[in-house]
Scaffold this motif. Structure first.
Motif, PDB file in Angstrom:
ATOM      1  N   PHE A   5       8.141  11.860  -8.942  1.00 51.55           N
ATOM      2  CA  PHE A   5       8.355  11.702  -7.506  1.00 51.55           C
ATOM      3  C   PHE A   5       8.672  10.253  -7.127  1.00 51.55           C
ATOM      4  CE2 PHE A   5       8.313  12.775  -3.172  1.00 51.55           C
ATOM      5  CZ  PHE A   5       7.566  11.831  -2.474  1.00 51.55           C
ATOM      6  N   GLN A  47       0.548   4.967  -1.943  1.00 47.23           N
ATOM      7  CA  GLN A  47       0.554   6.255  -1.249  1.00 47.23           C
ATOM      8  C   GLN A  47       1.525   7.217  -1.932  1.00 47.23           C
ATOM      9  OE1 GLN A  47      -0.676   7.573   1.991  1.00 47.23           O
ATOM     10  NE2 GLN A  47      -2.293   6.071   1.752  1.00 47.23           N
ATOM     11  N   LEU A  48       2.693   6.694  -2.291  1.00 51.30           N
ATOM     12  CA  LEU A  48       3.691   7.536  -2.968  1.00 51.30           C
ATOM     13  C   LEU A  48       3.193   7.970  -4.345  1.00 51.30           C
ATOM     14  CD1 LEU A  48       7.082   5.737  -2.163  1.00 51.30           C
ATOM     15  CD2 LEU A  48       6.050   7.663  -0.980  1.00 51.30           C
ATOM     16  N   GLU A  49       2.527   7.057  -5.039  1.00 47.02           N
ATOM     17  CA  GLU A  49       1.977   7.386  -6.360  1.00 47.02           C
ATOM     18  C   GLU A  49       0.953   8.510  -6.229  1.00 47.02           C
ATOM     19  OE1 GLU A  49       0.697   3.429  -7.404  1.00 47.02           O
ATOM     20  OE2 GLU A  49       2.190   3.338  -9.002  1.00 47.02           O
ATOM     21  N   ASP A  50       0.197   8.487  -5.143  1.00 47.64           N
ATOM     22  CA  ASP A  50      -0.803   9.540  -4.903  1.00 47.64           C
ATOM     23  C   ASP A  50      -0.167  10.909  -4.681  1.00 47.64           C
ATOM     24  OD1 ASP A  50      -3.180   7.498  -2.995  1.00 47.64           O
ATOM     25  OD2 ASP A  50      -2.845   7.760  -5.151  1.00 47.64           O
ATOM     26  N   LEU A  51       1.096  10.911  -4.312  1.00 47.16           N
ATOM     27  CA  LEU A  51       1.770  12.184  -4.047  1.00 47.16           C
ATOM     28  C   LEU A  51       2.365  12.795  -5.319  1.00 47.16           C
ATOM     29  CD1 LEU A  51       3.658  11.348  -0.727  1.00 47.16           C
ATOM     30  CD2 LEU A  51       1.471  12.484  -1.001  1.00 47.16           C
ATOM     31  N   GLN A  52       2.249  12.040  -6.396  1.00 46.81           N
ATOM     32  CA  GLN A  52       2.790  12.501  -7.663  1.00 46.81           C
ATOM     33  C   GLN A  52       1.743  13.381  -8.340  1.00 46.81           C
ATOM     34  OE1 GLN A  52       5.848   9.628  -9.478  1.00 46.81           O
ATOM     35  NE2 GLN A  52       4.049   9.427 -10.737  1.00 46.81           N
ATOM     36  N   GLU A 107       0.793  -1.225   0.000  1.00 47.17           N
ATOM     37  CA  GLU A 107       0.000   0.000   0.000  1.00 47.17           C
ATOM     38  C   GLU A 107       0.832   1.286   0.000  1.00 47.17           C
ATOM     39  OE1 GLU A 107      -2.962   1.160  -0.026  1.00 47.17           O
ATOM     40  OE2 GLU A 107      -2.957   2.919   1.258  1.00 47.17           O
ATOM     41  N   GLN A 108       1.979   1.234   0.664  1.00 46.20           N
ATOM     42  CA  GLN A 108       2.794   2.451   0.772  1.00 46.20           C
ATOM     43  C   GLN A 108       3.233   2.941  -0.611  1.00 46.20           C
ATOM     44  OE1 GLN A 108       3.221   4.568   2.991  1.00 46.20           O
ATOM     45  NE2 GLN A 108       4.954   5.752   2.266  1.00 46.20           N
ATOM     46  N   LYS A 130      12.358  13.201   2.290  1.00 47.40           N
ATOM     47  CA  LYS A 130      11.747  13.546   1.004  1.00 47.40           C
ATOM     48  C   LYS A 130      10.247  13.267   1.023  1.00 47.40           C
ATOM     49  CE  LYS A 130      12.927  12.836  -3.861  1.00 47.40           C
ATOM     50  NZ  LYS A 130      13.343  14.093  -4.485  1.00 47.40           N
ATOM     51  N   PRO A 142      -4.662  -3.546   3.942  1.00 46.87           N
ATOM     52  CA  PRO A 142      -4.135  -2.621   2.932  1.00 46.87           C
ATOM     53  C   PRO A 142      -4.933  -2.713   1.641  1.00 46.87           C
ATOM     54  CG  PRO A 142      -2.670  -4.490   3.214  1.00 46.87           C
ATOM     55  CD  PRO A 142      -3.730  -4.623   4.250  1.00 46.87           C
ATOM     56  N   LYS A 143      -5.071  -1.559   0.957  1.00 47.32           N
ATOM     57  CA  LYS A 143      -5.770  -1.553  -0.335  1.00 47.32           C
ATOM     58  C   LYS A 143      -4.920  -2.358  -1.302  1.00 47.32           C
ATOM     59  CE  LYS A 143      -6.184   2.828  -0.930  1.00 47.32           C
ATOM     60  NZ  LYS A 143      -6.550   4.235  -1.091  1.00 47.32           N
ATOM     61  N   ILE A 172      12.177   8.767  -5.524  1.00 42.90           N
ATOM     62  CA  ILE A 172      12.249   8.084  -4.226  1.00 42.90           C
ATOM     63  C   ILE A 172      12.875   6.702  -4.390  1.00 42.90           C
ATOM     64  CG2 ILE A 172      10.875   7.077  -2.349  1.00 42.90           C
ATOM     65  CD1 ILE A 172      10.676   9.904  -1.973  1.00 42.90           C
ATOM     66  N   SER A 176       9.232   2.659   3.806  1.00 41.04           N
ATOM     67  CA  SER A 176       8.833   3.956   3.264  1.00 41.04           C
ATOM     68  C   SER A 176       8.511   3.922   1.778  1.00 41.04           C
ATOM     69  CB  SER A 176       9.921   5.001   3.504  1.00 41.04           C
ATOM     70  OG  SER A 176      10.047   5.247   4.875  1.00 41.04           O
ATOM     71  N   ARG A 203       7.122  16.065   0.983  1.00 38.84           N
ATOM     72  CA  ARG A 203       6.087  16.030  -0.048  1.00 38.84           C
ATOM     73  C   ARG A 203       4.687  15.969   0.568  1.00 38.84           C
ATOM     74  NH1 ARG A 203       4.474  17.852  -3.984  1.00 38.84           N
ATOM     75  NH2 ARG A 203       3.152  16.688  -5.401  1.00 38.84           N
ATOM     76  N   PRO A 230       5.072   3.878   7.946  1.00 36.47           N
ATOM     77  CA  PRO A 230       5.181   5.052   7.096  1.00 36.47           C
ATOM     78  C   PRO A 230       3.981   5.983   7.253  1.00 36.47           C
ATOM     79  CG  PRO A 230       4.608   3.127   5.775  1.00 36.47           C
ATOM     80  CD  PRO A 230       4.806   2.653   7.180  1.00 36.47           C
ATOM     81  N   ASP A 263      12.926   9.332   4.011  1.00 37.30           N
ATOM     82  CA  ASP A 263      11.800   9.777   4.822  1.00 37.30           C
ATOM     83  C   ASP A 263      11.674  11.292   4.818  1.00 37.30           C
ATOM     84  OD1 ASP A 263      11.915   7.168   7.420  1.00 37.30           O
ATOM     85  OD2 ASP A 263      11.257   7.179   5.332  1.00 37.30           O
ATOM     86  N   ILE A 312       2.045  18.978  -0.061  1.00 39.79           N
ATOM     87  CA  ILE A 312       0.763  18.670  -0.700  1.00 39.79           C
ATOM     88  C   ILE A 312      -0.387  19.098   0.193  1.00 39.79           C
ATOM     89  CG2 ILE A 312      -0.638  16.536  -0.685  1.00 39.79           C
ATOM     90  CD1 ILE A 312       0.650  15.598  -3.043  1.00 39.79           C
TER      91      ILE A 312
END
Lengths: 138, 181
Positions: free
Chosen positions: A41, A29-34, A25-26, B32, B176-177, A45, A87, B36, B133, B30, B40
């Motif tokens: 992004f 989450q990172l993809e969502d921040l792009q 899932e994390q 970075k 988790p999704k 990372i 992370s 972000r 995280p 972390d 955001i």
């Protein structure tokens, strides 16, 4: 037509990374921040992760050569490794790091060496898969 | 037909100013990610890699208390727990023991879900304890409570948060999704 095939291929690759448990899932989450302003992004990372983890692997290899083993130091390296794996959503790598940490806590030298082989293995596999996914070398 | 775009230099929402967060983490990945997440969520962000650098930065902002340096004023500190040198807990203590800095809310981030550690941090005055995280929803929730803190009493909110955190520990983790199609 060619472009659609590539896009579909990328999607299939991405889904299989999740289905096979390489990513969790994390990573989503990172993809969502792009976004448009930060389109690379996730790639940034992930690149950072692989340069960091390569260094950590070298440190662990050196530490494993010393006698007697400094389990505290090894545990510390693995804690860092586990943290960064977590992370970026590197599920299998993270799990192997946890195993390694268990061996450190039990002061099991052979266990540590074996666990570290698995960490390196999962790390290498993930690197290959993500390079294919991003179509760059990381 | 082209419409003329009027460019406004100061497009600020009428009901909020930009909150300034100081993020502290020894892990560059972390740092970075948290940067972000915070950007955001419309925070202004300063990131440092250690507790001592955080104190240095806060010390600097102490000196400039005039209105000209308002953009340096820190509204929230978010720090990793496990750091070499000064831990996040030690940083928290130093901040809460400082007459000039103690009013700044401090949030701890940690990959370890250790109840005694969480309790210790909250008792020492941490605003919240986030499990790594850290997710966007954590930061959104944080922003809401910090904005509320600015208008309501801090003590009132902190006791509510401590209760909620204790209750949260007993809830099962959500599944988790899975893959997005």
């Amino acid at each position: 037509m060619e472009q659609n095939h590539t896009k579909r291929q990328i999607k299939v690759t991405r889904n299989s990374l999740f289905e096979q448990g390489y990513l969790d899932e994390q990573f989503s989450q990172l993809e969502d921040l792009q976004d448009e302003a930060n389109p690379n992004f996730v790639k940034e990372i992930v690149t950072l992760f692989f340069s960091d983890s390569t260094r950590l692997i070298r440190n662990v290899e050196n530490a494993l050569e010393s006698y007697p083993l400094d389990f505290c130091k090894l545990d510390d390296y693995m804690h860092q490794f586990m943290g960064s794996s977590s992370s970026i959503g590197a599920k299998k790598v993270k799990n192997e790091c946890t195993q390694f940490q268990e061996c450190c806590k039990a002061m099991n030298a052979d266990g540590c060496i074996r666990a570290f082989q698995r960490v390196k293995q999962e790390h290498a596999v993930l690197k290959r898969k993500l390079e294919a996914y991003f179509q760059v070398s990381l | 037909m082209d419409t003329m775009n009027v460019c406004c230099n100061q497009i600020t929402p009428s009901n909020s100013k930009e909150l300034h967060v100081l993020a502290v983490d020894d892990s560059n990945i972390d740092r970075k990610v948290i940067e972000r997440l915070l950007k955001i969520s419309s925070f202004k962000v300063t990131v440092v890699d250690s507790g001592s650098r955080a104190l240095q930065y806060l010390g600097l902002e102490q000196e400039s208390n005039s209105t000209h340096f308002d953009d340096l004023k820190v509204n929230l500190i978010i720090t990793d727990y496990s750091m070499p040198g000064m831990t996040g807990f030690e940083l928290l203590k130093k901040i809460k023991n400082s007459s000039t800095l103690k009013q700044i809310p401090v949030v701890i981030m940690s990959s370890e879900n250790i109840l005694t550690r969480i309790d210790r941090c909250l008792e020492e005055g941490a605003e919240d304890y986030l499990l790594k995280p850290v997710k966007l929803s954590d930061v959104t929730r944080l922003k809401d409570s910090i904005l509320k803190t600015e208008t309501t009493g801090i003590d009132q909110l902190q006791s509510c948060r401590i209760k909620r955190k204790r209750n949260d520990d007993w809830l099962p983790q959500p599944a988790p999704k899975f893959a997005r199609l």
